[in-house]
Design a protein around this motif. Structure first.
Motif: not given
Length: 201
Positions: A71-72, A77-80, A89-91, A131-132
């Protein structure tokens, strides 16, 4: 007569003193009991987690393959799975298919069949989110269909996107959803225009 009245008052005063002392003891015990019932309330710096949006990515139960969520946010910012916190954002859950899904309870192996990843956005950040989903690893070489939902939580739960994405083989990436958050938290401009997020590992 005066002496009698004086002696009666002298007998009554210790009774009131005893009642007053019992009341103080009761209030003291009540305060101690309240503090004991909620010790976490005394911990400084505790901030309850709060979500404004929840992103769920799931794929068929018992599927052994590893699907990842990327998710960007509007600030890029990227969360993965290697950056579980970025911006707001939080995974919260990284699922690896059947890997690590077997636990032992009372000597018996129990398999968690569910395949779900969860990302929370814990604040309102105006701009576009992407969202990818990424087919990270394959155990059976088969295609995987992932279901993606984006839920706006406050002031009430509202599904702003629900759809599926087909991933044919390991390494495939697909944009499941793009959406824009307005300053008041409203979600608009929901689409599935492709955008690459996955960094080649």
């Amino acid at each position: 007569m005066r002496r009698r009245r004086f002696s009666r008052e002298a007998e009554v005063d210790p009774f009131y003193d005893m009642l007053f002392n019992m009341l103080i003891a009761f209030v003291f015990c009540f305060i101690i009991a309240l503090l004991a019932m909620n010790p976490k309330a005394l911990k400084a710096g505790d901030i309850p987690s709060k979500a404004e949006y929840i992103i769920n990515v799931s794929w068929p139960d018992m599927n052994p393959n590893d699907i990842d969520t990327w998710v960007q946010d509007p600030a890029a910012n990227l969360v993965w799975f290697r950056a579980r916190e970025a911006g707001l954002m939080h995974l919260d859950r990284d699922d690896r298919g059947l890997t690590n899904d077997v636990i032992v309870i009372n000597g018996n192996q129990v398999v968690n069949p569910l395949n779900t990843e969860v990302v929370t956005i814990r604040g309102i950040e105006p701009g576009e989110f992407t969202v990818n989903v990424h087919y990270y690893d394959s155990k059976d070489g088969q295609p995987v269909e992932a279901t993606v939902s984006v839920i706006k939580v406050n002031p009430r739960a509202e599904v702003v996107f629900y759809g599926t994405v087909s991933l044919a083989r390991k390494g495939d990436e697909a944009t499941a959803a793009r959406f824009t958050v307005l300053p008041d938290g409203t979600v608009t401009n929901v689409n599935t225009l492709p955008k690459t997020l996955v960094q080649r590992l």
